[in-house]
Design an enzyme around this catalytic site. Structure first.
Site, PDB file in Angstrom:
ATOM      1  N   TYR A   1      -6.118   9.178   1.613  1.00 11.55           N
ATOM      2  CA  TYR A   1      -6.235   9.737   2.960  1.00 11.55           C
ATOM      3  C   TYR A   1      -4.997  10.586   3.245  1.00 11.55           C
ATOM      4  O   TYR A   1      -3.951  10.426   2.597  1.00 11.55           O
ATOM      5  CB  TYR A   1      -6.431   8.648   4.020  1.00 11.55           C
ATOM      6  CG  TYR A   1      -5.280   7.681   4.183  1.00 11.55           C
ATOM      7  CD1 TYR A   1      -4.125   8.025   4.895  1.00 11.55           C
ATOM      8  CD2 TYR A   1      -5.344   6.398   3.645  1.00 11.55           C
ATOM      9  CE1 TYR A   1      -3.082   7.131   5.062  1.00 11.55           C
ATOM     10  CE2 TYR A   1      -4.305   5.492   3.804  1.00 11.55           C
ATOM     11  CZ  TYR A   1      -3.180   5.868   4.520  1.00 11.55           C
ATOM     12  OH  TYR A   1      -2.130   4.982   4.674  1.00 11.55           O
TER      13      TYR A   1
ATOM     14  N   HIS B   1       0.868  -1.185   0.000  1.00 18.01           N
ATOM     15  CA  HIS B   1       0.000   0.000   0.000  1.00 18.01           C
ATOM     16  C   HIS B   1       0.895   1.222   0.000  1.00 18.01           C
ATOM     17  O   HIS B   1       1.840   1.319   0.788  1.00 18.01           O
ATOM     18  CB  HIS B   1      -0.889  -0.049   1.240  1.00 18.01           C
ATOM     19  CG  HIS B   1      -1.448   1.270   1.668  1.00 18.01           C
ATOM     20  ND1 HIS B   1      -2.262   2.021   0.863  1.00 18.01           N
ATOM     21  CD2 HIS B   1      -1.308   1.966   2.826  1.00 18.01           C
ATOM     22  CE1 HIS B   1      -2.611   3.121   1.512  1.00 18.01           C
ATOM     23  NE2 HIS B   1      -2.036   3.114   2.697  1.00 18.01           N
TER      24      HIS B   1
ATOM     25  N   ASP C   1     -28.418 -20.790  16.989  1.00 18.38           N
ATOM     26  CA  ASP C   1     -29.705 -21.476  17.114  1.00 18.38           C
ATOM     27  C   ASP C   1     -29.761 -22.518  16.011  1.00 18.38           C
ATOM     28  O   ASP C   1     -29.363 -22.254  14.872  1.00 18.38           O
ATOM     29  CB  ASP C   1     -30.884 -20.503  17.064  1.00 18.38           C
ATOM     30  CG  ASP C   1     -31.058 -19.837  15.719  1.00 18.38           C
ATOM     31  OD1 ASP C   1     -30.044 -19.635  15.002  1.00 18.38           O
ATOM     32  OD2 ASP C   1     -32.193 -19.488  15.377  1.00 18.38           O
TER      33      ASP C   1
END
Length: 822
Positions: free
Chosen positions: A255, A224, A547
């Protein structure tokens, strides 16, 4: 010394956090070992830019990040902070991104993080470098900020060492030692370390360390890009490291963070650059550090152009240096946490970024010391969640690369994996394609969401099918068709078949099977052959593990309808040892079998002529099963219905699956049989109030607050979690509640915040759909117990709107169960 002998492999932010958290809980017989020098050993933590944006669509990941912020804010090294809480700002430059920021703000509020969507002027106040003309708005989270990763490692390692944790730096791990299926120690360049528990926090080397015990991790290291500018004129003279919020421009995969008078720029818009674990250099061989590769300027060119456009003040600067830094990506964007199912005592905490590091340290410490994690729901992080095909090397790399590409994309909750597909197809797949099935993907299975063959049903005069999800934009209406509503209503009026093959099926067999399931299940399952039981699996703290349905097919044979691979893992871990309970085997039979749900008022008309057995209301009662033949097809028929209508789940072997479809299709022609998809299924099950594990209930919930306490039989023989669950029965402070939206045609997507009349956030939505039978949107939500009374007026945050909703009595449809029992 307190606690077992523990060796933590890897002293980056995760290993350091775990060592600290274990020592806080009183375990000091712990050794932390790393091949590199501390506090900068050379892994991803050592070069991480440290931006912490807390908000994601995952409640668990947001809470892990929030704890990381809380903890790092409390730490320092010689007065220097481990976290700079400058806030976070995500900007929108398109209407679609602005809508997404409203949705993200809803997630933040739902998970307890203060967040606000602000206008362009406020964005400019927070981040003066922005071009005001491009920005439509932004998401501001004041508690976001910059983690000082190396400093955080130093602070936590120092604290852990002060409590007795042994720290070994510059020590290479050569092997993990095992004997009789359990770890016994770790061989290192400094000698052997005895161990009862080994935790792999090796980051980009995780695959290598896990491979020492034969464990496959679906993890891919990818490079990156991170670059630093020279001096930015607008920041000239800045003497503090960061004064303004960390900034994210997701529309361009970028960013930013301040570094005094410079900017650091991170970029995800370049081509994926996967790196094999064998290609990663050792600490002594790497020029800078093993996790840093040479910067490829050509891949960063578009990032710099976009930066100069959004932040015009950077045009006077230039890129001074950059790296291609390695980070870990997984096949589903979630961490890998938990114990190996093959080697007892070998644990992993992998694919964890700085953002979630301290939270994962706490979660793992609780899991190890207490036997369960009480602070976070880790069901989506458990390393044993994967199916076998998820571990194929080509799949792991392909999914890791695609997740890198999509990291800042606007993703719909139903958005399926696009490649590689198809992977798993039921025997009905060809017939479904012939009917124009629109397929989404679940666990690798191709699963129809609706069928174009049913388009003609949409225009029926007596059906009102509103178009939900189209306010405020049609983005939310992706993966929806009015055919979904037609299929749902047709099921209520006539009969439809549903492909249920994707649901996990297990066989539990052997002389000790009944005793084993009695110990594992909350309901009585040791009943007559042909009985079917809805029951729960609980953890030792009384929380719900799953469940399931348990069908007794023979004296020593049970079929379990499960929720996924974690159920197989849970049951296998609890198999009896020795001869105390007799021999028991648990086997996944899903790949070799298939299932169709035949449901609707005319279901018996279709089924009965195909068999000589009695399928009348008394001949095969509700929650009973039978092995029979439908024509020439051997079938296990269970009288169950997840959609709330008369019908059966029909199981057969995979080789007979297409014949089962064709047999039912031919018999159903005169009764108007259709095939229906998952969209209708979800609407119908919510009208009936049936919970979905993983969405409506998870590890953090107990039976009483979830509304499934009826499945806990206090007077049955002891089962796992029994006493803990019973202690929680009278301590309910929240409830899973049914809400109906009062605005005509309105519905939501899931994960939205729920607001009280005074505007405060009081809960969050789990599952949602439009109820075509009841004519209203349905949303199940977790609410404080005092607000769960039917009739209570609330609002649900949906993008930038707040939709009126009301707590309703449940189930919304057929409360007396007359249709199911007919």
């Amino acid at each position: 010394m307190a606690g077992p002998q523990v060796v933590i492999i890897g002293a980056g932010v995760v290993g350091a956090a775990l060592a600290d958290e274990l020592s806080i809980k009183g375990w000091d017989n712990v050794t932390l070992v790393d091949q590199g020098p501390l506090p900068e050993p050379g892994g991803s933590s050592s070069h991480a830019p440290g931006l912490v944006f807390q908000t994601t669509a995952s409640k668990t990941m947001t809470e892990l990040a929030s704890y990381t912020v809380e903890k790092l804010c409390s730490l320092d090294v010689e007065g220097e902070p481990c976290f700079l809480q400058v806030g976070g700002l995500e900007v929108a430059t398109t209407p679609a991104r602005l809508a997404e920021l409203h949705r993200r703000a809803g997630w933040a509020r739902a998970w307890g993080v203060a967040a606000e969507v602000v206008d362009p002027d406020r964005c400019l106040e927070l981040a003066p470098l922005l071009d005001r003309d491009q920005v439509l708005g932004g998401l501001h989270v004041p508690t976001d900020g910059l983690a000082k990763a190396v400093r955080a490692v130093q602070a936590q390692v120092t604290r852990a060492a002060g409590r007795g944790v042994r720290v070994l730096e510059r020590t290479e791990v050569l092997d993990v030692l095992t004997e009789d299926g359990r770890v016994t120690g770790v061989a290192t360049s400094a000698g052997e370390l005895p161990a009862e528990i080994v935790v792999c926090c090796a980051g980009i080397w995780g695959q290598k360390v896990a491979g020492m015990v034969g464990m496959t991790l679906p993890l891919t290291p990818l490079a990156h890009q991170l670059a630093w500018t020279g001096q930015v004129p607008a920041l000239a003279g800045q003497t503090e490291e960061a004064l303004r919020p960390i900034l994210r421009h997701q529309e361009a995969d970028l960013y930013y963070r301040e570094h005094f008078d410079q900017l650091a720029i991170g970029y995800y818009g370049h081509r994926p650059m996967p790196v094999g674990v064998t290609e990663i250099l050792g600490v002594d061989d790497a020029e800078v550090m093993p996790s840093v590769q040479p910067f490829t300027e050509e891949d960063f060119a578009e990032a710099w152009r976009e930066t100069n456009s959004l932040l015009p003040g950077t045009a006077g600067a230039k890129i001074e240096e950059g790296i291609n830094g390695l980070f870990s990506f997984t096949t589903d964007d979630m961490p890998l946490l938990g114990e190996s199912n093959q080697v007892k005592g070998f644990w992993v905490a992998e694919a964890v970024w700085v953002t979630h590091s301290a939270g994962v340290g706490r979660a793992m410490a609780e899991w190890l010391v207490d036997g369960h994690c009480s602070s976070f729901d880790l069901h989506a992080c458990d390393v044993n969640r994967f199916e076998q095909h998820h571990l194929a090397p080509d799949y792991v790399v392909a999914r890791g690369c695609q997740n890198f590409v999509e990291i800042y994309d606007i993703k719909h909750p139903l958005q399926p994996m696009e490649d590689p597909r198809p992977l798993r197809t039921s025997p009905f797949y060809q017939r479904q394609r012939e009917l124009g099935g629109f397929f989404l993907e679940a666990g690798g299975w191709e699963r129809p969401h609706w069928y174009e063959a049913n388009a003609g049903l949409v225009d029926r005069d007596n059906w009102d099918i509103p178009v939900p999800n189209n306010d405020p934009n049609d983005w939310a209406a992706q993966y929806w068709s009015p055919i979904v509503g037609a299929e749902a209503q047709y099921t209520r009026e006539a009969v439809a078949i549903y492909d249920m093959t994707a649901l996990k099926r297990l066989e539990v067999s052997g002389p000790g099977a009944a005793a084993f399931l009695t110990r594992m299940c909350t309901s009585t399952v040791d009943k007559s052959v042909g009985s079917v039981t809805y029951t729960l699996l609980l953890d030792s703290d009384g929380g719900i593990r799953s469940d399931i349905t348990v069908a007794r097919l023979g004296r020593d044979q049970f079929q379990v309808g499960a929720n996924g691979n974690l159920d197989l893992d849970w049951l296998t871990r609890h198999l009896p040892t020795g001869d105390a309970d007799g021999s028991v085997a648990v086997r996944d039979i899903t790949p070799g079998t298939c299932c169709l749900g035949l449901w609707g008022p005319r279901a018996r008309d279709v089924l009965q002529p195909l068999t000589r057995d009695d399928f009348s209301a008394d001949g095969l009662k509700y929650f009973r099963g039978r092995q029979t033949y439908l024509g020439n097809v051997p079938v296990t028929a269970l009288r169950l219905s997840y959609v709330g209508e008369l019908g059966w789940e029909l199981y057969t072997t995979a080789d007979m699956g297409q014949k089962l479809w064709d047999t039912l299709w031919a018999a159903g022609a005169e009764h108007g049989l259709i095939a229906a998809g998952r969209g209708a299924f979800n609407s119908l099950r919510l009208e009936k109030g049936y919970r979905s594990f993983g969405a409506d209930m998870t590890f953090e919930h107990d039976p009483w607050e979830t509304g499934v306490g009826f499945a806990v039989k206090a007077d049955k023989p002891e089962f796992v979690g029994q006493q803990a669950a019973l202690r929680r029965r009278d301590r309910v402070t929240r409830r899973l509640s049914c809400l109906t939206l009062t605005r005509p045609g309105a519905t939501v997507l899931g994960n939205e915040p729920v607001y009280s009349p005074d505007g405060s956030v009081v809960g969050y939505v789990t599952s949602a759909a439009y109820g075509y039978t009841i004519g209203a949107g349905i949303a199940y939500a977790w609410l404080p117990a005092e607000l769960s009374t039917p009739g209570t007026e609330l609002r649900i945050g949906y993008f930038d709107s707040r939709l009126p909703a009301r707590v309703a009595e449940e189930p919304l449809f057929d409360p007396k169960m007359t249709r199911l029992r007919s």
